[in-house]
Design a protein around this motif. Sequence first.
Motif, PDB file in Angstrom:
ATOM      1  N   ILE A  15       0.839  -1.208   0.000  1.00  0.00           N
ATOM      2  CA  ILE A  15       0.000   0.000   0.000  1.00  0.00           C
ATOM      3  C   ILE A  15       0.873   1.257   0.000  1.00  0.00           C
ATOM      4  CG2 ILE A  15      -1.624   1.367   1.378  1.00  0.00           C
ATOM      5  CD1 ILE A  15      -2.841  -1.326   2.293  1.00  0.00           C
ATOM      6  N   GLY A  16       1.980   1.233   0.741  1.00  0.00           N
ATOM      7  CA  GLY A  16       2.847   2.397   0.873  1.00  0.00           C
ATOM      8  C   GLY A  16       3.764   2.650  -0.301  1.00  0.00           C
ATOM      9  N   TYR A  17       3.789   1.735  -1.248  1.00  0.00           N
ATOM     10  CA  TYR A  17       4.654   1.898  -2.417  1.00  0.00           C
ATOM     11  C   TYR A  17       4.209   3.116  -3.220  1.00  0.00           C
ATOM     12  CZ  TYR A  17       7.092   0.879  -6.740  1.00  0.00           C
ATOM     13  OH  TYR A  17       7.896   0.960  -7.839  1.00  0.00           O
ATOM     14  N   ASP A  18       5.149   3.987  -3.576  1.00  0.00           N
ATOM     15  CA  ASP A  18       4.826   5.202  -4.328  1.00  0.00           C
ATOM     16  C   ASP A  18       5.293   5.062  -5.769  1.00  0.00           C
ATOM     17  OD1 ASP A  18       4.199   7.713  -5.260  1.00  0.00           O
ATOM     18  OD2 ASP A  18       5.417   8.789  -3.783  1.00  0.00           O
ATOM     19  N   ALA A  19       4.354   4.902  -6.677  1.00  0.00           N
ATOM     20  CA  ALA A  19       4.663   4.734  -8.094  1.00  0.00           C
ATOM     21  C   ALA A  19       5.292   5.984  -8.700  1.00  0.00           C
ATOM     22  CB  ALA A  19       3.399   4.355  -8.859  1.00  0.00           C
ATOM     23  N   ALA A  20       5.244   7.106  -8.007  1.00  0.00           N
ATOM     24  CA  ALA A  20       5.886   8.327  -8.515  1.00  0.00           C
ATOM     25  C   ALA A  20       7.389   8.118  -8.687  1.00  0.00           C
ATOM     26  CB  ALA A  20       5.629   9.495  -7.575  1.00  0.00           C
ATOM     27  N   ASN A  21       7.967   7.229  -7.885  1.00  0.00           N
ATOM     28  CA  ASN A  21       9.400   6.945  -8.001  1.00  0.00           C
ATOM     29  C   ASN A  21       9.753   6.242  -9.304  1.00  0.00           C
ATOM     30  OD1 ASN A  21      10.127   8.069  -5.487  1.00  0.00           O
ATOM     31  ND2 ASN A  21       9.311   6.248  -4.488  1.00  0.00           N
ATOM     32  N   ASP A  22       8.758   5.738 -10.017  1.00  0.00           N
ATOM     33  CA  ASP A  22       8.995   5.028 -11.274  1.00  0.00           C
ATOM     34  C   ASP A  22       8.901   5.939 -12.495  1.00  0.00           C
ATOM     35  OD1 ASP A  22       9.209   2.625  -9.844  1.00  0.00           O
ATOM     36  OD2 ASP A  22       7.038   2.343  -9.896  1.00  0.00           O
ATOM     37  N   VAL A  23       8.527   7.188 -12.290  1.00  0.00           N
ATOM     38  CA  VAL A  23       8.364   8.126 -13.401  1.00  0.00           C
ATOM     39  C   VAL A  23       9.721   8.757 -13.712  1.00  0.00           C
ATOM     40  CG1 VAL A  23       7.227  10.246 -14.185  1.00  0.00           C
ATOM     41  CG2 VAL A  23       5.978   8.586 -12.784  1.00  0.00           C
ATOM     42  N   PRO A  24      10.199   8.566 -14.949  1.00  0.00           N
ATOM     43  CA  PRO A  24      11.494   9.169 -15.298  1.00  0.00           C
ATOM     44  C   PRO A  24      11.386  10.685 -15.414  1.00  0.00           C
ATOM     45  CG  PRO A  24      10.509   8.145 -17.224  1.00  0.00           C
ATOM     46  CD  PRO A  24       9.615   7.828 -16.051  1.00  0.00           C
ATOM     47  N   LEU A  25      12.485  11.351 -15.140  1.00  0.00           N
ATOM     48  CA  LEU A  25      12.513  12.810 -15.216  1.00  0.00           C
ATOM     49  C   LEU A  25      12.234  13.287 -16.633  1.00  0.00           C
ATOM     50  CD1 LEU A  25      12.945  15.243 -13.444  1.00  0.00           C
ATOM     51  CD2 LEU A  25      15.385  15.062 -13.868  1.00  0.00           C
ATOM     52  N   GLY A  26      12.821  12.639 -17.610  1.00  0.00           N
ATOM     53  CA  GLY A  26      12.486  12.856 -19.009  1.00  0.00           C
ATOM     54  C   GLY A  26      12.735  14.234 -19.565  1.00  0.00           C
ATOM     55  N   THR A  27      13.799  14.886 -19.172  1.00  0.00           N
ATOM     56  CA  THR A  27      14.082  16.203 -19.748  1.00  0.00           C
ATOM     57  C   THR A  27      14.752  16.021 -21.101  1.00  0.00           C
ATOM     58  OG1 THR A  27      16.218  16.342 -18.645  1.00  0.00           O
ATOM     59  CG2 THR A  27      14.351  17.321 -17.512  1.00  0.00           C
ATOM     60  N   ASP A  28      14.230  16.699 -22.103  1.00  0.00           N
ATOM     61  CA  ASP A  28      14.849  16.654 -23.426  1.00  0.00           C
ATOM     62  C   ASP A  28      15.268  18.055 -23.871  1.00  0.00           C
ATOM     63  OD1 ASP A  28      12.290  17.592 -23.699  1.00  0.00           O
ATOM     64  OD2 ASP A  28      11.820  16.418 -25.483  1.00  0.00           O
TER      65      ASP A  28
END
Length: 161
Positions: free
Chosen positions: A104-117
């Motif tokens: 439940i406490g897992y934060d999927a936001a940590n899986d989002v790449p920064l993705g700056t181009d």
Amino acid sequence: MTTMMEVTQPEQAVPAGVSQFAHTAMPYHIKRAGGRPLRFDGSELAMAMSYTSAIPYWYEINLYRTAEQGFVAAVRLFHQSEDKQDTIRAWEAATLDDAIDKLIGYDAANDVPLGTDFDVHTAAASEMGAWALQLMAHISDARHHYGSLIGEFLYDLEHGQ
């Protein structure tokens, strides 16, 4: 979102609706990013997966009971693109409630790449603002995606499906 759930059949009653081993424990070896591999003998109690071809990534949640009667919770992130690396996060827990709290406490936001181009040093403030809004939208989508899966997982676990 497609969900697959598998719960072993109980040999005897166990608190919180989780079943005892119905067969011999199997050895598991889970590689973890930034940590030692997790090795244990046990049985998978439940699994759920969020795969859909419309999204470039999906999650798999696993819940195991160890031969020592502890628990292991695991979250796997898979990518459709071969250019991206799949990741696994796994935790040991003394109780079922502790294992579920990890999921439940897992934060999927940590899986989002920064993705700056673009060059953050020379980008205009408006470009940075637009990039920040886009990043916030990706984070919201990832959290919603994982949250939907964990909600279905917990519902199915509680109702023995």
